[in-house]
Design a protein around this motif. Structure first.
Motif, PDB file in Angstrom:
ATOM      1  N   PRO A 179      27.450  17.201  23.078  1.00 22.11           N
ATOM      2  CA  PRO A 179      26.908  16.081  23.843  1.00 22.11           C
ATOM      3  C   PRO A 179      26.861  14.817  22.997  1.00 22.11           C
ATOM      4  CG  PRO A 179      25.129  17.541  23.172  1.00 22.11           C
ATOM      5  CD  PRO A 179      26.421  18.196  22.747  1.00 22.11           C
ATOM      6  N   PHE A 180      27.320  13.697  23.589  1.00 21.08           N
ATOM      7  CA  PHE A 180      27.379  12.431  22.855  1.00 21.08           C
ATOM      8  C   PHE A 180      27.095  11.296  23.822  1.00 21.08           C
ATOM      9  CE2 PHE A 180      29.427   8.802  20.764  1.00 21.08           C
ATOM     10  CZ  PHE A 180      28.891   8.920  19.489  1.00 21.08           C
ATOM     11  N   PRO A 181      26.252  10.326  23.439  1.00 28.27           N
ATOM     12  CA  PRO A 181      25.906   9.241  24.361  1.00 28.27           C
ATOM     13  C   PRO A 181      27.064   8.271  24.563  1.00 28.27           C
ATOM     14  CG  PRO A 181      24.930   8.840  22.218  1.00 28.27           C
ATOM     15  CD  PRO A 181      25.528  10.221  22.157  1.00 28.27           C
ATOM     16  N   SER A 182      27.155   7.724  25.765  1.00 27.87           N
ATOM     17  CA  SER A 182      28.170   6.703  26.040  1.00 27.87           C
ATOM     18  C   SER A 182      27.796   5.372  25.405  1.00 27.87           C
ATOM     19  CB  SER A 182      28.346   6.524  27.550  1.00 27.87           C
ATOM     20  OG  SER A 182      28.819   7.714  28.141  1.00 27.87           O
ATOM     21  N   ALA A 183      26.498   5.156  25.186  1.00 23.42           N
ATOM     22  CA  ALA A 183      26.037   3.907  24.580  1.00 23.42           C
ATOM     23  C   ALA A 183      24.775   4.164  23.774  1.00 23.42           C
ATOM     24  CB  ALA A 183      25.773   2.850  25.650  1.00 23.42           C
ATOM     25  N   ILE A 184      24.632   3.401  22.702  1.00 23.74           N
ATOM     26  CA  ILE A 184      23.427   3.420  21.870  1.00 23.74           C
ATOM     27  C   ILE A 184      22.889   1.995  21.824  1.00 23.74           C
ATOM     28  CG2 ILE A 184      22.479   3.798  19.565  1.00 23.74           C
ATOM     29  CD1 ILE A 184      24.610   5.903  19.107  1.00 23.74           C
ATOM     30  N   GLU A 185      21.604   1.838  22.132  1.00 29.81           N
ATOM     31  CA  GLU A 185      20.969   0.527  22.120  1.00 29.81           C
ATOM     32  C   GLU A 185      19.843   0.527  21.092  1.00 29.81           C
ATOM     33  OE1 GLU A 185      19.742  -0.465  26.059  1.00 29.81           O
ATOM     34  OE2 GLU A 185      21.701  -0.009  26.929  1.00 29.81           O
ATOM     35  N   PHE A 186      19.914  -0.422  20.174  1.00 28.00           N
ATOM     36  CA  PHE A 186      18.921  -0.527  19.098  1.00 28.00           C
ATOM     37  C   PHE A 186      18.197  -1.853  19.194  1.00 28.00           C
ATOM     38  CE2 PHE A 186      17.988  -2.054  14.722  1.00 28.00           C
ATOM     39  CZ  PHE A 186      17.011  -1.121  14.381  1.00 28.00           C
ATOM     40  N   GLN A 187      16.888  -1.826  19.012  1.00 22.57           N
ATOM     41  CA  GLN A 187      16.083  -3.050  18.942  1.00 22.57           C
ATOM     42  C   GLN A 187      15.155  -2.954  17.752  1.00 22.57           C
ATOM     43  OE1 GLN A 187      14.410  -5.073  22.478  1.00 22.57           O
ATOM     44  NE2 GLN A 187      12.427  -4.818  21.512  1.00 22.57           N
ATOM     45  N   ASP A 188      15.213  -3.960  16.885  1.00 21.86           N
ATOM     46  CA  ASP A 188      14.337  -3.912  15.722  1.00 21.86           C
ATOM     47  C   ASP A 188      12.986  -4.535  16.038  1.00 21.86           C
ATOM     48  OD1 ASP A 188      14.483  -6.692  15.445  1.00 21.86           O
ATOM     49  OD2 ASP A 188      15.907  -6.643  13.784  1.00 21.86           O
ATOM     50  N   ARG A 189      12.099  -4.482  15.080  1.00 21.55           N
ATOM     51  CA  ARG A 189      10.723  -4.926  15.298  1.00 21.55           C
ATOM     52  C   ARG A 189      10.632  -6.426  15.533  1.00 21.55           C
ATOM     53  NH1 ARG A 189       8.923  -3.607   9.073  1.00 21.55           N
ATOM     54  NH2 ARG A 189      10.218  -5.185   8.050  1.00 21.55           N
ATOM     55  N   ARG A 190      11.696  -7.166  15.197  1.00 23.09           N
ATOM     56  CA  ARG A 190      11.687  -8.605  15.416  1.00 23.09           C
ATOM     57  C   ARG A 190      12.287  -8.992  16.773  1.00 23.09           C
ATOM     58  NH1 ARG A 190      13.138  -7.438  10.290  1.00 23.09           N
ATOM     59  NH2 ARG A 190      11.858  -8.259   8.599  1.00 23.09           N
ATOM     60  N   GLY A 191      12.763  -7.986  17.529  1.00 22.08           N
ATOM     61  CA  GLY A 191      13.306  -8.257  18.850  1.00 22.08           C
ATOM     62  C   GLY A 191      14.806  -8.426  18.904  1.00 22.08           C
ATOM     63  N   ALA A 192      15.481  -8.391  17.761  1.00 23.14           N
ATOM     64  CA  ALA A 192      16.945  -8.459  17.768  1.00 23.14           C
ATOM     65  C   ALA A 192      17.501  -7.155  18.335  1.00 23.14           C
ATOM     66  CB  ALA A 192      17.476  -8.679  16.350  1.00 23.14           C
ATOM     67  N   THR A 193      18.537  -7.236  19.158  1.00 29.68           N
ATOM     68  CA  THR A 193      19.099  -6.052  19.805  1.00 29.68           C
ATOM     69  C   THR A 193      20.577  -5.911  19.503  1.00 29.68           C
ATOM     70  OG1 THR A 193      19.678  -7.217  21.864  1.00 29.68           O
ATOM     71  CG2 THR A 193      17.451  -6.286  21.706  1.00 29.68           C
ATOM     72  N   LEU A 194      21.038  -4.686  19.514  1.00 30.98           N
ATOM     73  CA  LEU A 194      22.457  -4.373  19.358  1.00 30.98           C
ATOM     74  C   LEU A 194      22.789  -3.201  20.264  1.00 30.98           C
ATOM     75  CD1 LEU A 194      25.248  -4.511  17.956  1.00 30.98           C
ATOM     76  CD2 LEU A 194      24.317  -2.976  16.208  1.00 30.98           C
ATOM     77  N   LYS A 195      23.823  -3.342  21.070  1.00 25.88           N
ATOM     78  CA  LYS A 195      24.294  -2.253  21.924  1.00 25.88           C
ATOM     79  C   LYS A 195      25.715  -1.902  21.526  1.00 25.88           C
ATOM     80  CE  LYS A 195      25.150  -0.868  26.712  1.00 25.88           C
ATOM     81  NZ  LYS A 195      25.061  -1.263  28.142  1.00 25.88           N
ATOM     82  N   ILE A 196      25.949  -0.621  21.292  1.00 23.67           N
ATOM     83  CA  ILE A 196      27.284  -0.113  20.973  1.00 23.67           C
ATOM     84  C   ILE A 196      27.706   0.822  22.102  1.00 23.67           C
ATOM     85  CG2 ILE A 196      28.717   1.118  19.313  1.00 23.67           C
ATOM     86  CD1 ILE A 196      26.673   0.494  17.172  1.00 23.67           C
ATOM     87  N   THR A 197      28.811   0.490  22.759  1.00 23.18           N
ATOM     88  CA  THR A 197      29.365   1.335  23.812  1.00 23.18           C
ATOM     89  C   THR A 197      30.648   1.968  23.296  1.00 23.18           C
ATOM     90  OG1 THR A 197      28.453  -0.127  25.522  1.00 23.18           O
ATOM     91  CG2 THR A 197      30.180   1.400  26.192  1.00 23.18           C
ATOM     92  N   PHE A 198      30.758   3.291  23.455  1.00 21.84           N
ATOM     93  CA  PHE A 198      31.879   4.043  22.893  1.00 21.84           C
ATOM     94  C   PHE A 198      32.963   4.265  23.940  1.00 21.84           C
ATOM     95  CE2 PHE A 198      28.091   5.004  20.524  1.00 21.84           C
ATOM     96  CZ  PHE A 198      28.504   4.969  19.202  1.00 21.84           C
ATOM     97  N   ASP A 199      34.209   4.075  23.538  1.00 21.29           N
ATOM     98  CA  ASP A 199      35.353   4.231  24.427  1.00 21.29           C
ATOM     99  C   ASP A 199      36.157   5.460  23.987  1.00 21.29           C
ATOM    100  OD1 ASP A 199      37.441   3.969  26.184  1.00 21.29           O
ATOM    101  OD2 ASP A 199      38.251   2.133  25.303  1.00 21.29           O
ATOM    102  N   GLU A 200      36.045   6.548  24.740  1.00 23.64           N
ATOM    103  CA  GLU A 200      36.773   7.792  24.477  1.00 23.64           C
ATOM    104  C   GLU A 200      36.619   8.236  23.017  1.00 23.64           C
ATOM    105  OE1 GLU A 200      40.792   7.493  25.779  1.00 23.64           O
ATOM    106  OE2 GLU A 200      40.239   7.159  27.878  1.00 23.64           O
ATOM    107  N   PRO A 201      35.397   8.484  22.593  1.00 25.81           N
ATOM    108  CA  PRO A 201      35.173   8.878  21.190  1.00 25.81           C
ATOM    109  C   PRO A 201      35.777  10.239  20.870  1.00 25.81           C
ATOM    110  CG  PRO A 201      33.188   9.243  22.483  1.00 25.81           C
ATOM    111  CD  PRO A 201      34.144   8.503  23.381  1.00 25.81           C
ATOM    112  N   GLU A 202      36.244  10.363  19.643  1.00 28.39           N
ATOM    113  CA  GLU A 202      36.676  11.654  19.115  1.00 28.39           C
ATOM    114  C   GLU A 202      35.531  12.196  18.266  1.00 28.39           C
ATOM    115  OE1 GLU A 202      40.280  11.041  16.952  1.00 28.39           O
ATOM    116  OE2 GLU A 202      41.472  10.671  18.750  1.00 28.39           O
ATOM    117  N   ILE A 203      35.072  13.383  18.595  1.00 32.25           N
ATOM    118  CA  ILE A 203      33.897  13.956  17.939  1.00 32.25           C
ATOM    119  C   ILE A 203      34.318  15.151  17.091  1.00 32.25           C
ATOM    120  CG2 ILE A 203      31.594  14.929  18.292  1.00 32.25           C
ATOM    121  CD1 ILE A 203      31.913  12.046  19.271  1.00 32.25           C
TER     122      ILE A 203
END
Length: 230
Positions: A179-203
């Motif tokens: 099992p692997f997520p299609s997207a990972i969303e990170f938010q730090d304590r200062r409110g900055a956000t980063l979203k990584i969406t994976f396209d056909e990942p090889e695991i």
């Protein structure tokens, strides 16, 4: 602009028809672990300084080796970032410069401290090991108190640490039984956000050592202490 882009990148319900649609059961191998990932990725970010996005490529191997490439819309490399244990190397091809050092050597104004969260963001646990729809409070590998939430399949869907950093794992898929997520969303304590969406990942495919080693020939190598100070 370059400094802003690098610092942000380095600091994770679909409705159809007129009524609710059943979510198919995710079939995976109980106890499976993510040992490596190789994938094209889409990146989007926001902070008090602005927002943006782009595409790139990510190679990751447990427990802490990674290589992220960020590309322009025309396919040229904006920057590369490599991690190996507690070391970080940033390569800026257009300037023929690389910065290298430990996380502890990163100056506060550089905005790269988010890389310290990388292991926490990607660290895995055996698939299905969590209590279905459960919640647990524990101390993580970094020695910090965290709260972890699981979905009906016992997979991690959200983590929140004592510092206020949060990561959400969305839309799991099964890749060769893992099992692997299609997207990972990170938010730090200062409110900055980063979203990584994976396209056909090889695991869990073999990762060449060369894919995790920065190529520094012909580059001016500087201490990471100087990043953001020039």
């Amino acid at each position: 602009m370059m400094r802003f882009l690098v610092s942000i990148f380095l600091s994770g319900v679909v409705l159809a028809g007129c009524g609710p649609k059943a979510v198919p059961t995710l079939v995976f191998t109980p106890g499976a672990l993510v040992e490596s990932v190789q994938s094209e990725v889409s990146l989007s970010f926001s902070s008090s300084a602005g927002s943006g996005g782009g595409r790139g490529y990510l190679v990751y191997r447990q427990p802490d080796r990674s290589h992220l490439v960020v590309l322009t819309p025309f396919g040229t490399t904006v920057m590369e970032a490599f991690t190996n244990g507690d070391r970080l190397t940033i390569v800026i091809p257009s300037r023929e410069i690389a910065y290298a050092g430990t996380f502890d050597e990163i100056p506060p104004k550089a905005g790269l401290q988010g890389w310290k969260s990388l292991r926490w963001i990607v660290e895995g646990e055996p698939a299905g090991s969590g209590e279905p729809d459960g919640e647990v409070v524990r101390v993580n590998r970094e020695g910090k108190r965290e709260t972890v939430w699981y979905n009906a399949s016992g997979l991690v869907v959200r983590k929140l640490d004592e510092d206020g950093n949060e990561v959400v794992y969305r839309d799991y898929r099964s890749v060769d039984g893992v099992p692997f997520p299609s997207a990972i969303e990170f938010q730090d304590r200062r409110g900055a956000t980063l979203k990584i969406t994976f396209d056909e990942p090889e695991i869990n495919r073999p990762v060449a050592e060369s894919a995790l080693q920065p190529k520094l020939d012909g580059l001016t190598l500087l201490s990471i202490r100087r990043f953001g100070t020039e």
